[in-house]
Structures are given as structure tokens and as C-alpha cells.
Design a protein around this motif. Structure first.
Motif, short mmCIF file in Angstrom:
data_model
loop_
_atom_site.label_atom_id
_atom_site.label_comp_id
_atom_site.label_asym_id
_atom_site.label_seq_id
_atom_site.Cartn_x
_atom_site.Cartn_y
_atom_site.Cartn_z
N PHE A 85 -16.44 21.38 14.98
CA PHE A 85 -17.09 22.67 14.77
C PHE A 85 -17.73 22.73 13.39
CE2 PHE A 85 -16.97 27.01 13.12
CZ PHE A 85 -17.67 27.70 14.11
N LEU A 86 -17.01 22.28 12.38
CA LEU A 86 -17.55 22.29 11.02
C LEU A 86 -18.72 21.31 10.90
CD1 LEU A 86 -14.22 22.39 8.98
CD2 LEU A 86 -15.80 24.29 9.43
N ALA A 87 -18.63 20.17 11.56
CA ALA A 87 -19.71 19.18 11.50
C ALA A 87 -20.99 19.72 12.12
CB ALA A 87 -19.29 17.90 12.20
N ARG A 88 -20.86 20.59 13.14
CA ARG A 88 -22.05 21.14 13.81
C ARG A 88 -22.85 22.07 12.91
NH1 ARG A 88 -18.16 22.00 18.19
NH2 ARG A 88 -18.33 20.24 19.62
N ALA A 89 -22.27 22.50 11.80
CA ALA A 89 -23.01 23.37 10.89
C ALA A 89 -24.23 22.66 10.31
CB ALA A 89 -22.10 23.86 9.76
N SER A 90 -24.15 21.34 10.18
CA SER A 90 -25.26 20.61 9.55
C SER A 90 -25.80 19.46 10.39
CB SER A 90 -24.81 20.06 8.19
OG SER A 90 -23.70 19.19 8.35
N LEU A 91 -25.04 18.99 11.36
CA LEU A 91 -25.46 17.82 12.14
C LEU A 91 -25.94 18.22 13.53
CD1 LEU A 91 -22.61 15.27 11.30
CD2 LEU A 91 -24.85 15.52 10.20
N PRO A 92 -26.95 17.55 14.07
CA PRO A 92 -27.45 17.88 15.41
C PRO A 92 -26.41 17.59 16.48
CG PRO A 92 -28.47 15.86 14.59
CD PRO A 92 -27.71 16.44 13.45
N LEU A 93 -26.52 18.31 17.59
CA LEU A 93 -25.54 18.18 18.66
C LEU A 93 -25.49 16.78 19.25
CD1 LEU A 93 -25.74 21.50 20.72
CD2 LEU A 93 -23.86 20.66 19.33
N TYR A 94 -26.64 16.11 19.34
CA TYR A 94 -26.63 14.79 19.97
C TYR A 94 -25.75 13.81 19.19
CZ TYR A 94 -30.40 13.59 16.63
OH TYR A 94 -31.16 13.37 15.50
N LEU A 95 -25.68 13.96 17.87
CA LEU A 95 -24.84 13.08 17.07
C LEU A 95 -23.38 13.49 17.16
CD1 LEU A 95 -24.33 10.85 15.03
CD2 LEU A 95 -24.98 12.44 13.21
N VAL A 96 -23.09 14.79 17.03
CA VAL A 96 -21.70 15.25 17.05
C VAL A 96 -21.05 14.95 18.40
CG1 VAL A 96 -20.17 17.25 16.86
CG2 VAL A 96 -22.17 17.04 15.36
N GLN A 97 -21.77 15.21 19.48
CA GLN A 97 -21.18 14.97 20.80
C GLN A 97 -21.07 13.49 21.13
OE1 GLN A 97 -20.24 18.43 20.59
NE2 GLN A 97 -19.60 17.37 22.43
N ALA A 98 -22.00 12.69 20.64
CA ALA A 98 -21.87 11.25 20.82
C ALA A 98 -20.65 10.73 20.07
CB ALA A 98 -23.13 10.54 20.33
N GLY A 99 -20.42 11.26 18.86
CA GLY A 99 -19.23 10.87 18.13
C GLY A 99 -17.97 11.25 18.86
N ALA A 100 -17.94 12.47 19.42
CA ALA A 100 -16.77 12.90 20.19
C ALA A 100 -16.56 12.03 21.43
CB ALA A 100 -16.94 14.36 20.59
N SER A 101 -17.65 11.63 22.08
CA SER A 101 -17.52 10.81 23.28
C SER A 101 -17.00 9.42 22.96
CB SER A 101 -18.86 10.72 24.01
OG SER A 101 -19.78 9.94 23.28
N CYS A 102 -17.24 8.96 21.74
CA CYS A 102 -16.72 7.65 21.34
C CYS A 102 -15.21 7.68 21.17
CB CYS A 102 -17.38 7.19 20.04
SG CYS A 102 -19.09 6.63 20.26
N ALA A 103 -14.61 8.87 21.21
CA ALA A 103 -13.15 8.97 21.13
C ALA A 103 -12.49 8.26 22.30
CB ALA A 103 -12.74 10.44 21.09
N VAL A 104 -13.17 8.20 23.45
CA VAL A 104 -12.57 7.51 24.58
C VAL A 104 -12.45 6.02 24.29
CG1 VAL A 104 -14.74 7.06 25.81
CG2 VAL A 104 -12.62 7.31 27.10
N GLY A 105 -13.40 5.46 23.54
CA GLY A 105 -13.29 4.08 23.12
C GLY A 105 -12.20 3.89 22.08
N LEU A 106 -12.12 4.86 21.17
CA LEU A 106 -11.06 4.79 20.17
C LEU A 106 -9.69 4.91 20.82
CD1 LEU A 106 -10.39 4.65 17.16
CD2 LEU A 106 -10.57 7.15 17.07
#
Length: 286
Positions: A69-90
Motif C-alpha cells: 500500500f505504501l509503495a503504491r503511493a509512488s510506484l505504478p501498479l504494474y510494478l507493485v503487482q508484478a513484485g507481489a506476484s513474484c512472491a509465489v516464486g519466493l
């Protein structure tokens, strides 16, 4: 730079949460009496909320949500959600290191592809605040949450996993879109904004769908389609409506990065679904 740090920490917490919730969900199913009415749906969720391991995973997910939520204040959604989706790999890595899950060569390759896609997205993203949502968007998003909740209740009555996790992905897309619009404003005023409560409701609905989905499938098989739905929906809305920006000349980096991340989560889900038996053992791959 702070937004990128928040995004990395959020992804790490999401990954830990997936592993903990997966283990707790499978334990709840395995410990239920054969043919028990509470072995699925609302009965299963009621048992999960009393499980300490599940609550640890839920706390990690909440921490990941707050940081995203805090990251979305400055970063575009495509980057934040891609980062979240990489959690499945992590989660694959965490499961391998902490629980002895088996990791196949194809999964290692997919993890590298996902990491490459995330690097492309990070290099193409231009930090910027979001545009305000159009008038009436609050009601539209609320209607979407209600529809998702109704469909989720119907899906819980069947053995389908895909429908549940797709609904979870749609709910988390509402969370992301709402959060992108809210994050740049004064945090102290959030309780006074109806959109904030829509976001909370969407998060609870998505979490319930995900929890039941995790009890019926492996973590990557459940999370992969959810992430794919969330990334596609939020990226489209962010670029078309919320004014998410791309470094000039790097639009194809965004396309390649999103494709790499989406391909990664889908392949991980397919590999896990094919390899997972009906009664998973502790040493199986995620």
C-alpha cells in the motif's frame, strides 16, 4: 528509492505468508474427520482462524499488504503487482529452505525468468502519484466486491479451485486499484474515506477465497492464476485510468517484463498442479 524498498519487503512478507498459510490449510484439511461438514468452505475457514501457523501467515500477508500500500503511493501498479506476484516464486525458495520442498530444474529456470521480468519493470517504471478515480468509481468498486463475494459463496459449494482463486485475484485487483488512489493522500484521513472501507472489504473477501483455495491445491497452483488475474487487471487500469507512467522509449520493457512475470507464475502453477498428488507430503514441491 523508498518505494522500491517497501516493494521488496512486501514481496518477502507475501512469500512467507503463502508458505505458512499453505501449511496450515493442508493441516486443517488432513486433521478433519472424514466426511465432516466443516472440511470445506466456511467450516474450514473457521478452523483456520484458530490455527497459530495460519495466523502467522495471515500477519505476514497483512504486513505485505501494508508495505505494498505504501509503495503504491509512488510506484505504478504494474510494478507493485508484478513484485507481489513474484512472491509465489519466493514461496518456492522459502519452502525449499525451510520445509524441504523439492524444487525441480524447470522451477529454477522460471524463477530466473520472473526475476528478469521484475528487473525490466523496475527499470521502466517512473515514480508518480496516481490520478483521482473518476466520479462514481467508489460505487462501481463496491458493486464489484459484492458480486465477487456472492460468486465466492457459490464457488465454495463446489470442488472447483480455479474459480475461487480467480475471484481472489479480482478482489485483490480492487484492493490494488483502491490503494493506488488512496496511498498518496493523508493517511490519517483514511478512515473517513468510503474507498478505504471498500479496499478493506475487498481484501477480506480475497483472503477468504485464497484460504479456501489453498486448502484444495498446492500454493503455487492456487496463487498463480490469482496473481495472473490481478496483474492483468491492475496493470490495465493503472495505465489507462490512474496515469501510471513509463520511462519514454521503454514501453516494450513493460510488455516484456509483464509477460515474463505472468509466464512465470502460470508455468509454476501448471508444474505444481501436474506434480502434486491428492494428498501432498511434506517434502513435495510447492
Amino acid at each position: 528509492m523508498l518505494g522500491h524498498v517497501e516493494l521488496v519487503a512486501s514481496t518477502a512478507m507475501y512469500g512467507v505468508g503463502i508458505v505458512a498459510q499453505r501449511a496450515a490449510a493442508r493441516r486443517a484439511v488432513d486433521s478433519a474427520p472424514t466426511g465432516a461438514a466443516g472440511s470445506a468452505g466456511s467450516g474450514l475457514f473457521a478452523r483456520l482462524v484458530r490455527d497459530r501457523l495460519y495466523l502467522i501467515g495471515f500477519a505476514a500477508q497483512v504486513g505485505g499488504f501494508l508495505l505494498a500500500f505504501l509503495a503504491r503511493a509512488s510506484l505504478p501498479l504494474y510494478l507493485v503487482q508484478a513484485g507481489a506476484s513474484c512472491a509465489v516464486g519466493l514461496a518456492v525458495v522459502v519452502g525449499f529452505l525451510a520445509l524441504g520442498w523439492r524444487v525441480r530444474a524447470v522451477e529454477v529456470v522460471v524463477l530466473l525468468v520472473m526475476a528478469s521480468g521484475l528487473v525490466l519493470l523496475a527499470a521502466s517504471a517512473t515514480p508518480s502519484p496516481a490520478r483521482p478515480l473518476p466520479p462514481g468509481a467508489d460505487l462501481l468498486l463496491l458493486g464489484a466486491v459484492v458480486a465477487i463475494a456472492v460468486l465466492a459463496v457459490l464457488a465454495c459449494r463446489s470442488a472447483a479451485v480455479t474459480s475461487l482463486v480467480v475471484l481472489a485475484g479480482a478482489a485483490f485487483a480492487v484492493v490494488a486499484v483502491s490503494g493506488r488512489s488512496l496511498a498518496a493522500g493523508p493517511l490519517a484521513q483514511l478512515p473517513l474515506r468510503p474507498l478505504a472501507w471498500v479496499m478493506v472489504a475487498a481484501a477480506l473477501v480475497g483472503q477468504a477465497c485464497l484460504s479456501v483455495g489453498l486448502s484444495r491445491s498446492s500454493s503455487t497452483a492456487a496463487v498463480a492464476p490469482m496473481d495472473a488475474v490481478t496483474v492483468v487487471l491492475t496493470s490495465a487500469v493503472g495505465l489507462a485510468v490512474l496515469g501510471d507512467r513509463v520511462v519514454p522509449g521503454r514501453q516494450w520493457w513493460v510488455a516484456a517484463g509483464l509477460l515474463s512475470v505472468l509466464l512465470g507464475v502460470v508455468v509454476l502453477g501448471l508444474v505444481s498442479r501436474v506434480a502434486s498428488p491428492a494428498a501432498p507430503a511434506p517434502s513435495e514441491a510447492v
